[in-house]
Design an enzyme around this catalytic site. Structure first.
Site, PDB file in Angstrom:
ATOM      1  N   SER A 291       0.848  -1.194   0.000  1.00  0.00           N
ATOM      2  CA  SER A 291       0.000   0.000   0.000  1.00  0.00           C
ATOM      3  C   SER A 291       0.884   1.245   0.000  1.00  0.00           C
ATOM      4  O   SER A 291       2.056   1.192   0.354  1.00  0.00           O
ATOM      5  CB  SER A 291      -0.899   0.010   1.237  1.00  0.00           C
ATOM      6  N   ASP A 292       0.315   2.362  -0.383  1.00  0.00           N
ATOM      7  CA  ASP A 292       1.005   3.622  -0.161  1.00  0.00           C
ATOM      8  C   ASP A 292       0.907   3.957   1.327  1.00  0.00           C
ATOM      9  O   ASP A 292       0.185   3.298   2.084  1.00  0.00           O
ATOM     10  CB  ASP A 292       0.411   4.729  -1.035  1.00  0.00           C
ATOM     11  N   ALA A 293       1.618   4.980   1.759  1.00  0.00           N
ATOM     12  CA  ALA A 293       1.720   5.287   3.186  1.00  0.00           C
ATOM     13  C   ALA A 293       0.342   5.553   3.794  1.00  0.00           C
ATOM     14  O   ALA A 293      -0.362   6.471   3.366  1.00  0.00           O
ATOM     15  CB  ALA A 293       2.623   6.495   3.395  1.00  0.00           C
TER      16      ALA A 293
END
Length: 734
Positions: A291-293
């Site tokens: 996932s992105d942050a």
């Protein structure tokens, strides 16, 4: 199907490991964390980086905080096998954490250390938007390879790059990180970057695991506003936005990062259609998805999950293998498996993918970096500096020249503009490991070339214009060089702009410079296309300098003095005004194409055409195209054309081939880039250039994901940009 990353023996080893793992250890592999910053600064490492890139804190403040703040590295969690990946740029500490993972855990599974190595590590290269303007496949690979060597010496295994989002709206800040608006050029960029980062020997110890991001259609955020919603027809997704990901996967990219945005109402972070159906099934992606942050947590704010627990469940079921920093998996996944809400099969698949990359890239056998390797690049090697200079030169695009360039050596130069003497600003966004000591400003570059130059700031991006300073500089000069544009914080993540004209009083400074009667050369320093119609009309020359990395000043100086003949071509359209956004060359036609008629697709208060088209870029010489001949075989379209250098100096031209399917079962773009070739020509030299295009590249996807090849008349365009082309037609049979 055989796994591209593993031998059969390694696959058996992974299966054996998974059979021994507890539920807690499996969930741990799916959990990525960063150091927690404590002691009065209670934000994560990722959040701290975001604050720096957004301009809320300076790079110096970031470094001071990291140096002084107490940090929790979660050593006990590592000992318990609760962490599979760590975000860090501290090679000695990384070795300490790795030693815990290898020697103090039950199974000795190594951590994989990730970091944002976007366009260089210590040797900062041009921002991706700039480098893509080189249209140079070998350069794309070379700069990624150097970045990988430097970062790996710092105990970094994994980069969150390349970013291959198609970007068609200049308002979007992250256009700076992208290879531009065209799926073909972006696909070439994608494959070259993956090859450069990863190399051919995954276990070399000098490479990085690549991460294609942001999957998918992030560059189509509504209104060019970062993180915003995305709605599009499936055929647009498949024909435009997916191609660079598909090609990067073919090249062997080890990981993919999900995008923040939703796609047609379902966030990409938990979109099963995108993650499982397309990426893992149709494209046979064999690595893992991260996932992105904090993106799983963001799904609660999207309104598709009531809380973090539900968001995490939906994400893992959809195919999100690793959670970056939201603690959704570490907090709830064990219970969800125990309750039967998430199957063990789903966990085993995710863990197998993560272990595949760790083993495939040699982390089990070589988990550490020797201390004598950690300072290899404390001083930049000569060959890295030379590569940075080469990349910067090739990325510069000459937008206008009324004969004032190149500058003669004896000319007195009046240099103005705050950006001309701000060394850190040459690096651009997401240059986290770049260092001020390595940066060459434009003013310094001119001094390095022994230019007769007088400098005064005169005007800042945010500071007012000083007329007296301009008058003083103009009085002592024969030509004025004005460096204008944006600061780093005005492009990149969370830096969308509703107004993409020159910020502050910079245009006032340029108008006053024109009023002096001295020739005006404008050097742009920016992370996105800018709307500059007045500058185009009144400046005598315009050099698109972008943010070119540590050697920017020397590269710009080389172009201004003619020591390097500019050859860059725009990878993105420059709109004449913000109201034209999004503006891109390969748009579908309408039933009433834009024209002089009132009842056509146009604005009544804006020009029909952009300021500079995709593929555009001038040279200090000129090129002529003639004698185009198009033929076909059963498999290929063959285009031959004569290209002649009609000027007085050697130059490099990028010949571009565009195709239009004139009548198809779905509306097709007015033209689409299908090939390009760079050709170097001496004055008066002529060459016949042949380009072959496989016919299977001339099809398109419909809304049911069917790829269609349809017989019919195709229009072929050949030229030096997407607007100025020779054209012909051919009836193609597949």
């Amino acid at each position: 199907m055989m796994n591209r990353f593993l031998t059969l023996e390694e696959e058996k080893s992974i299966n054996n490991l998974i059979a021994q793992m507890t539920l807690e250890e499996k969930v741990g592999q799916m959990n990525q964390l960063s150091p927690s910053i404590v002691g009065g600064f209670d934000v994560s490492f990722v959040e701290l980086i975001e604050m720096m890139t957004e301009g809320r804190i300076s790079k110096e403040e970031f470094e001071n905080t990291m140096r002084k703040a107490e940090k929790d590295y979660h050593e006990d969690d590592i000992r318990q096998g609760r962490i599979g990946s760590f975000l860090i740029n501290d090679p000695k500490k990384a070795n300490e954490l790795q030693r815990i993972a290898m020697e103090e855990t039950r199974l000795g599974i190594p951590l994989i250390f990730g970091f944002d190595v976007i366009h260089g590590f210590h040797t900062v290269f041009p921002i991706p938007l700039a480098e893509a303007c080189s249209w140079d496949d070998e350069l794309f690979e070379e700069t990624a390879m150097i970045a990988a060597k430097e970062a790996r010496s710092h105990n970094i295994h994994w980069t969150f790059a390349p970013m291959v989002d198609i970007a068609r709206d200049a308002r979007w800040g992250r256009v700076a990180e992208s290879p531009g608006e065209d799926p073909y050029l972006a696909s070439v960029f994608s494959r070259a970057k993956v090859k450069g980062f990863q190399g051919s020997n995954y276990k070399s110890g000098k490479n990085l695991v690549a991460c294609l991001k942001h999957y998918v259609a992030y560059g189509a955020a509504e209104g060019g506003r970062d993180y915003n919603t995305v709605s599009m027809a499936p055929n647009v997704l498949f024909n435009t936005y997916l191609d660079p990901f598909k090609e990067g996967i073919k090249e062997g990219a080890g990981t993919v990062m999900g995008a923040f945005n939703d796609y047609n109402g379902i966030p990409c972070t938990l979109n099963q259609y995108l993650l499982r159906d397309i990426l893992k099934s149709t494209y046979n992606f064999q690595g893992f998805v991260v996932s992105d942050a904090n993106a799983i947590h963001d799904c609660v704010r999207h309104g598709i999950a009531s809380d973090l627990e539900e968001a995490g469940e939906k994400a893992v079921v959809a195919g999100m293998d690793m959670d970056m920093n939201s603690n959704a998996y570490s907090g709830f996944l064990e219970t969800q498996v125990a309750d039967g809400r998430v199957s063990m099969k789903v966990l085993d698949e995710a863990v197998r993918r993560i272990l595949t990359i760790k083993m495939g890239f040699g982390l089990f056998d070589n988990p550490y970096v020797a201390e004598d390797q950690m300072n290899l690049y404390e001083e930049l090697p000569k060959e890295h500096i030379e590569s940075s200079l080469k990349a910067a030169r090739k990325s510069i695009v000459l937008l206008k020249n009324d004969g004032v360039l190149p500058i003669d050596r004896g000319v007195r130069i009046g240099l103005v503009g705050e950006l001309a003497d701000m060394p850190d600003e040459v690096m651009g966004s997401w240059a986290i490991a770049g260092r001020s000591k390595d940066c060459v400003s434009i003013y310094q570059g001119l001094k390095n070339a022994n230019a007769n130059v007088t400098y005064a700031k005169t005007c800042g991006v945010k500071e007012p214009f000083n007329q007296d300073e301009l008058n003083q500089v103009a009085a002592d000069s024969d030509v004025i060089v004005a460096v204008v544009g944006e600061t780093i914080g005005m492009s990149g993540e969370a830096a969308s702009r509703a107004d993409i004209s020159l910020p502050g009083d910079q245009l006032d400074m340029l108008k006053a410079a024109v009023d002096t009667g001295k020739p005006l050369i404008v050097v742009l320093m920016n992370g996105r296309p800018l709307a500059i119609p007045w500058v185009d009309q009144h400046a005598h020359a315009i050099v698109e300098g972008w943010q070119l990395g540590v050697q920017m000043g020397n590269a710009v100086s080389d172009v201004l003095f003619g020591d390097y003949n500019p050859s860059g071509k725009l990878c993105v359209t420059f709109p004449a005004m913000v109201g034209q956004c999004p503006s891109y060359y390969d748009h579908p036609n309408t039933g009433r194409p834009g024209g002089k008629s009132k009842f056509s697709s146009r604005y009544i208060d804006a020009p029909l055409e952009p300021l500079y088209p995709f593929g555009y870029g001038l040279s200090y010489t000129s090129f002529d195209y003639s004698n185009m001949v198009i033929t076909q075989t059963q498999e290929e379209l063959i285009i031959k054309v004569q290209v002649k250098n009609t000027g007085k100096c050697q130059g490099i031209e990028t010949l571009q081939v565009y195709i239009q399917d004139k009548a198809a079962s779905m509306i097709r773009p007015v033209k689409s880039l299908k090939a390009y070739k760079k050709v170097a020509l001496d004055p008066d030299e002529s060459k016949e250039i042949e380009i072959r295009i496989s016919k299977d590249k001339l099809g398109f996807y419909d809304n049911d994901m069917n790829y269609l090849l349809e017989d019919g008349v195709f229009k072929v365009f050949v030229g030096g940009n997407s607007r100025d082309c020779q054209t012909d037609e051919i009836n193609i049979n597949f």
